[in-house]
Design an enzyme around this catalytic site. Structure first.
Site, PDB file in Angstrom:
ATOM      1  N   THR A 156      77.208   0.664  36.545  1.00  0.00           N
ATOM      2  CA  THR A 156      76.922   1.660  37.821  1.00  0.00           C
ATOM      3  C   THR A 156      75.623   2.023  37.991  1.00  0.00           C
ATOM      4  OG1 THR A 156      79.308   2.720  37.363  1.00  0.00           O
ATOM      5  CG2 THR A 156      77.630   3.916  38.408  1.00  0.00           C
TER       6      THR A 156
ATOM      7  N   PHE B 120      80.358  -5.549  40.058  1.00  0.00           N
ATOM      8  CA  PHE B 120      81.322  -5.245  41.155  1.00  0.00           C
ATOM      9  C   PHE B 120      80.985  -3.913  41.822  1.00  0.00           C
ATOM     10  CE2 PHE B 120      82.998  -2.758  37.664  1.00  0.00           C
ATOM     11  CZ  PHE B 120      83.393  -1.508  38.403  1.00  0.00           C
ATOM     12  N   LYS B 121      79.855  -3.265  41.122  1.00  0.00           N
ATOM     13  CA  LYS B 121      79.685  -1.729  41.808  1.00  0.00           C
ATOM     14  C   LYS B 121      78.664  -2.022  42.869  1.00  0.00           C
ATOM     15  CE  LYS B 121      81.149   0.237  37.489  1.00  0.00           C
ATOM     16  NZ  LYS B 121      80.919   1.103  36.137  1.00  0.00           N
ATOM     17  N   ASP B 122      78.278  -3.067  42.972  1.00  0.00           N
ATOM     18  CA  ASP B 122      77.318  -3.223  44.189  1.00  0.00           C
ATOM     19  C   ASP B 122      77.895  -2.961  45.520  1.00  0.00           C
ATOM     20  OD1 ASP B 122      74.779  -4.092  42.900  1.00  0.00           O
ATOM     21  OD2 ASP B 122      75.425  -6.191  42.580  1.00  0.00           O
TER      22      ASP B 122
ATOM     23  N   ALA C 288      78.119   1.011  45.798  1.00  0.00           N
ATOM     24  CA  ALA C 288      77.082   1.849  45.694  1.00  0.00           C
ATOM     25  C   ALA C 288      76.385   1.392  47.012  1.00  0.00           C
ATOM     26  CB  ALA C 288      76.200   1.159  44.482  1.00  0.00           C
TER      27      ALA C 288
END
Length: 443
Positions: free
Chosen positions: A150, A106-108, A111
């Site tokens: 992350t 999900f952190k794509d 980021a």
């Protein structure tokens, strides 16, 4: 838009300073001084809008005063080069699949957005807010602590970006082998730092670095953890998209959103979305055995403690940074917070049990983090409610654990295999800030 610190002792900042500096001078987290409601017409027609258009409307509400509209549209559309679909698991439980980006987590979203927004500000001259270090060294140094996903999302989001060097701090032996290879094999402008400690030690090193005056005179520092407003706010995009997809199915009237939670940036973004008018009835924060927030909901006392290692390692956080944002957003009112958010906490064996049960009954493969979310909805939905939980990472990122629990041999996506073929490059580091500072001062 101006941004204030959760500690209320630092001067107001504009968006550029909040993004480039990451953390306020008083060690607080930046918050937008106001949250604008999106118009009713937006929600009336949201089910007919594509994901990128939805996200641009949300981004313009947050960032439109500070970023050129065309540039912001380019940032959003380039960030969201992949979908975040909603998938049915049971009759009243759906999953928001957040693992379709480059690093399958999900952190794509956050980021990639932050990398592009920071690049935009650098082209405009970030040195204006970075002080003396900017005048002597044009490189922006991104410090990021990771408990798993992350690090890979940030490293890949910033890989090869001119003028930026990323340092990924991660706890030795406490991330999955596949997660580790996603940020230790890249090289170029990415340095992996293997800390002899837990995630909270990594996070403490990053925060201490921001507060060290000598170090900040030596080099330009910023953060890409969810403490940075440009990392966590864009995560609201996919909650609006989830609502749109559920509304298109006629299932959005009593929608409950369940978020597996570690550092609480993901659920914080959802809460900001609700303050913008997103019609989510209520939220569930699903924890593993690191149950500091769950205990706060029960007692009204926030008592951080050292994290413990669990099967759902990306949520192994004992002092979640974004609690300060949630606490500030709701006027430090335990009553308000506990009315809107309920909690759940699960031990490793319960996570295993849930993964097996879901796979055997539905055929859907959960990763250990999503399993916490799925179980919390199974146990926590009221009559008439429909739940959506976040499946935050592809199960293949935890292949050894998932295969062992489910007695399967899940396929590894090609882009994940590519990471696994690289050679590990990492710098060993103690959890003593003096050692970390000495290392950075020599860079």
């Amino acid at each position: 838009m101006k941004y204030y610190s959760t500690n209320r002792k630092a001067p107001l900042a504009d968006l550029r300073k909040a993004v480039v500096k990451g953390l306020a001078e008083d060690r607080g987290l930046y918050m937008p001084e106001r949250i604008e409601q999106l118009p009713k017409a937006f929600f009336d027609n949201i089910q007919d809008m594509p994901f990128q258009d939805i996200a641009y409307n949300v981004a313009a509400n947050f960032f439109g005063e500070d970023v050129d509209p065309d540039a912001l549209q380019d940032i959003v559309y380039d960030t969201l080069s992949f979908d975040c679909p909603v998938v049915k698991v049971t009759d009243n439980i759906y999953t928001l699949e957040l693992f379709h980006g480059p690093t399958l987590a999900f952190k794509d979203v956050g980021a990639r957005f932050m990398a592009r927004l920071l690049g935009y500000f650098l082209r405009q001259g970030a040195g204006a807010v970075c002080g003396e270090a900017a005048a002597t060294n044009g490189t922006v140094n991104v410090l990021v602590a990771t408990s798993g996903d992350t690090g890979s999302a940030v490293a890949n989001g910033f890989l090869g970006v001119e003028g930026i060097h990323v340092y990924v701090l991660y706890p030795k032996g406490k991330v999955s082998p596949i997660q580790e290879c996603q940020f230790t094999t890249l090289g170029q402008n990415i340095t992996a730092i293997e800390v002899d400690g837990v995630f909270d030690d990594c996070q403490a090193l990053v925060k201490s670095a921001f507060m060290d005056e000598e170090l900040n005179r030596h080099m330009m520092l910023t953060s890409a953890n969810s403490i940075n407003v440009a990392r966590f706010l864009p995560q609201a995009f996919y909650y609006f998209n989830a609502y749109a997809r559920m509304k298109a199915m006629g299932k959005a009237d009593q929608l409950v959103m369940c978020v597996p939670s570690g550092n609480f940036g993901n659920i914080c973004a959802a809460l900001f979305g609700r303050e913008m008018g997103l019609p989510i009835k209520r939220f569930i924060a699903a924890n593993n055995a690191n149950d500091v927030f769950y205990n706060y909901l029960q007692t009204g006392q926030y008592e951080p403690r050292p994290s413990v290692q669990t099967l759902a390692n990306a949520m192994d956080v004992g002092d979640p940074s974004n609690f300060a944002r949630i606490y500030t957003l709701y006027g430090q009112s335990h009553e308000h917070i506990s009315q809107l958010i309920s909690g759940a906490t699960y031990q490793d064996e319960q996570i295993r049990e849930t993964m097996r049960q879901c796979y055997n009954e539905t055929g859907y493969t959960l990763d250990p983090h999503g399993a916490c979310g799925f179980r919390a909805l199974q146990e926590g939905l009221h009559e008439g409610e429909v739940g959506v939980f976040c499946e935050t990472a592809h199960p293949a990122k935890f292949k050894e654990k998932v295969d062992d629990i489910l007695n399967t041999d899940i396929d590894i996506p090609a882009r994940l295999k590519a990471f696994m073929e690289g050679e590990k490059q990492s710098v060993p580091m103690s959890r003593d800030f003096a050692d970390f500072k000495r290392y950075l001062m020599q860079r």
